[in-house]
Scaffold this motif. Structure first.
Motif, PDB file in Angstrom:
ATOM      1  N   GLY A  17      -1.189   3.245   3.840  1.00 45.02           N
ATOM      2  CA  GLY A  17      -0.615   4.128   4.853  1.00 45.02           C
ATOM      3  C   GLY A  17      -0.908   5.583   4.563  1.00 45.02           C
ATOM      4  O   GLY A  17      -1.207   6.375   5.472  1.00 45.02           O
ATOM      5  N   ILE A  18      -0.847   5.940   3.284  1.00 47.68           N
ATOM      6  CA  ILE A  18      -1.126   7.331   2.894  1.00 47.68           C
ATOM      7  C   ILE A  18      -2.578   7.685   3.164  1.00 47.68           C
ATOM      8  O   ILE A  18      -2.894   8.763   3.673  1.00 47.68           O
ATOM      9  CB  ILE A  18      -0.791   7.539   1.400  1.00 47.68           C
ATOM     10  CG1 ILE A  18       0.725   7.425   1.187  1.00 47.68           C
ATOM     11  CG2 ILE A  18      -1.294   8.893   0.913  1.00 47.68           C
ATOM     12  CD1 ILE A  18       1.141   7.406  -0.265  1.00 47.68           C
ATOM     13  N   ILE A  42     -11.118  -2.304   3.804  1.00 45.76           N
ATOM     14  CA  ILE A  42     -10.904  -1.810   2.444  1.00 45.76           C
ATOM     15  C   ILE A  42      -9.419  -1.711   2.135  1.00 45.76           C
ATOM     16  O   ILE A  42      -8.960  -2.142   1.073  1.00 45.76           O
ATOM     17  CB  ILE A  42     -11.590  -0.444   2.246  1.00 45.76           C
ATOM     18  CG1 ILE A  42     -13.113  -0.608   2.230  1.00 45.76           C
ATOM     19  CG2 ILE A  42     -11.129   0.215   0.948  1.00 45.76           C
ATOM     20  CD1 ILE A  42     -13.615  -1.500   1.110  1.00 45.76           C
ATOM     21  N   LEU A  43      -8.642  -1.178   3.060  1.00 43.84           N
ATOM     22  CA  LEU A  43      -7.196  -1.059   2.844  1.00 43.84           C
ATOM     23  C   LEU A  43      -6.558  -2.443   2.687  1.00 43.84           C
ATOM     24  O   LEU A  43      -5.696  -2.639   1.825  1.00 43.84           O
ATOM     25  CB  LEU A  43      -6.539  -0.309   4.001  1.00 43.84           C
ATOM     26  CG  LEU A  43      -7.019   1.124   4.247  1.00 43.84           C
ATOM     27  CD1 LEU A  43      -6.130   1.802   5.284  1.00 43.84           C
ATOM     28  CD2 LEU A  43      -7.023   1.933   2.955  1.00 43.84           C
ATOM     29  N   ASN A  44      -6.993  -3.381   3.513  1.00 42.14           N
ATOM     30  CA  ASN A  44      -6.461  -4.750   3.419  1.00 42.14           C
ATOM     31  C   ASN A  44      -6.866  -5.420   2.101  1.00 42.14           C
ATOM     32  O   ASN A  44      -6.074  -6.156   1.496  1.00 42.14           O
ATOM     33  CB  ASN A  44      -6.960  -5.595   4.591  1.00 42.14           C
ATOM     34  CG  ASN A  44      -6.367  -5.172   5.910  1.00 42.14           C
ATOM     35  OD1 ASN A  44      -5.274  -4.589   5.957  1.00 42.14           O
ATOM     36  ND2 ASN A  44      -7.062  -5.435   7.000  1.00 42.14           N
ATOM     37  N   VAL A  78      -4.787  -4.452  -0.907  1.00 40.38           N
ATOM     38  CA  VAL A  78      -3.543  -5.216  -0.967  1.00 40.38           C
ATOM     39  C   VAL A  78      -3.830  -6.635  -1.457  1.00 40.38           C
ATOM     40  O   VAL A  78      -3.118  -7.175  -2.310  1.00 40.38           O
ATOM     41  CB  VAL A  78      -2.845  -5.260   0.403  1.00 40.38           C
ATOM     42  CG1 VAL A  78      -1.618  -6.167   0.360  1.00 40.38           C
ATOM     43  CG2 VAL A  78      -2.449  -3.856   0.855  1.00 40.38           C
ATOM     44  N   LYS A  79      -4.887  -7.234  -0.918  1.00 35.52           N
ATOM     45  CA  LYS A  79      -5.226  -8.616  -1.268  1.00 35.52           C
ATOM     46  C   LYS A  79      -5.502  -8.770  -2.754  1.00 35.52           C
ATOM     47  O   LYS A  79      -4.994  -9.706  -3.393  1.00 35.52           O
ATOM     48  CB  LYS A  79      -6.451  -9.064  -0.459  1.00 35.52           C
ATOM     49  CG  LYS A  79      -6.854 -10.510  -0.707  1.00 35.52           C
ATOM     50  CD  LYS A  79      -8.022 -10.897   0.192  1.00 35.52           C
ATOM     51  CE  LYS A  79      -8.469 -12.333  -0.067  1.00 35.52           C
ATOM     52  NZ  LYS A  79      -9.602 -12.716   0.816  1.00 35.52           N
ATOM     53  N   ILE A  80      -6.297  -7.864  -3.324  1.00 38.36           N
ATOM     54  CA  ILE A  80      -6.624  -8.011  -4.737  1.00 38.36           C
ATOM     55  C   ILE A  80      -5.425  -7.659  -5.609  1.00 38.36           C
ATOM     56  O   ILE A  80      -5.255  -8.195  -6.707  1.00 38.36           O
ATOM     57  CB  ILE A  80      -7.869  -7.169  -5.124  1.00 38.36           C
ATOM     58  CG1 ILE A  80      -8.424  -7.662  -6.468  1.00 38.36           C
ATOM     59  CG2 ILE A  80      -7.553  -5.680  -5.160  1.00 38.36           C
ATOM     60  CD1 ILE A  80      -9.788  -7.118  -6.798  1.00 38.36           C
ATOM     61  N   SER A  81      -4.529  -6.806  -5.108  1.00 38.04           N
ATOM     62  CA  SER A  81      -3.281  -6.518  -5.828  1.00 38.04           C
ATOM     63  C   SER A  81      -2.410  -7.764  -5.883  1.00 38.04           C
ATOM     64  O   SER A  81      -1.766  -8.046  -6.903  1.00 38.04           O
ATOM     65  CB  SER A  81      -2.519  -5.379  -5.146  1.00 38.04           C
ATOM     66  OG  SER A  81      -3.248  -4.178  -5.197  1.00 38.04           O
TER      67      SER A  81
END
Length: 246
Positions: free
Chosen positions: A53-54, A122-124, A127-130
């Protein structure tokens, strides 16, 4: 200074650092990158979502990587995925899992024709790899010796692995190695190896490999023995598995 304004990324085209300073436009700082990749390393899913979001509201400033704007975005995305993968590995995600994830993600990005789609991806993926790192952290922690052993197994599934070979790799006697392995992993080494080979077999079969090729590659002595083991593990023969996966 001439720079190209994107929706989420400002692309610096001038090579003059003085011009950047004069116009108040500098590359996104290394500290900002470190904070982001630290989130991935720690498997901090909630902050990974917040970071997305940032990044949507605070533009990223990057150097120009190609005269073609779409190619530039793809190159930038590859850099992002590469760094995220390294961070995940530092966070104890298995190297093979991390690199396979990176390869598949980069291939997916390579087929994209929209800059905004690449940015959103990239943003998704952050999150996915986190999530992958987070889930890995939830698993039972292994000793350094067993971690090395499990990684060795995952990179040698095409070989006929033995307890003697693994114990030698871990610099332990076969009996001591087997005892430690069973204590930490919960099953004996041979059972774990067979399970991992059969998990790999599922992926190979789904990718179009024949039953014979899969059995041969993974070191099973015959097609019939492979089918027997597969059915014992998953309650389906390889053909039944493929039919159910359609």
């Amino acid at each position: 200074m001439n720079f190209e304004s994107k929706k989420y990324i400002d692309v610096l085209e001038s090579e003059s650092l003085f011009e950047y300073r004069e116009n108040g436009l500098l590359r996104t700082s290394y500290e900002t990158e470190k904070r982001l990749y630290s989130i991935i390393k720690n498997g901090d899913v909630e902050n990974a979502k917040k970071a997305g979001g940032i990044l949507k509201t605070q533009k990223i400033v990057a150097g120009k990587l190609s005269d073609n704007s779409l190619t530039h975005m793809k190159y930038w995305a590859v850099c992002c995925i590469t760094l995220a993968t390294r961070a995940a590995i530092e966070g104890s995600l298995d190297e093979n899992i991390a690199y396979t994830y990176a390869d598949k993600t980069i291939m997916k990005i390579d087929k994209m024709n929209s800059e905004s789609e690449i940015f959103s991806t990239i943003l998704n993926e952050y999150v996915k790899i986190s999530v992958m790192v987070c889930e890995n952290h939830k698993e039972k922690p292994y000793s350094v010796t067993i971690k090395r052993c499990l990684h060795y197994i995952s990179t040698h599934l095409h070989e006929k692995l033995s307890v003697r070979e693994l114990s030698s790799y871990c610099r332990l006697s076969p009996d001591h190695f087997s005892k430690i392995f069973k204590s930490e992993v919960g099953i004996i080494p041979s059972r774990y190896i067979r399970h991992k080979k059969l998990e790999a077999a599922k992926e190979m079969l789904l990718s179009g490999r024949s039953i014979s090729d899969t059995a041969y590659y993974l070191g099973f002595c015959s097609d019939s023995y492979f089918i027997k083991c597969f059915k014992s593990e998953f309650s389906k023969t390889p053909r039944e598995f493929l039919i159910a996966s359609d």
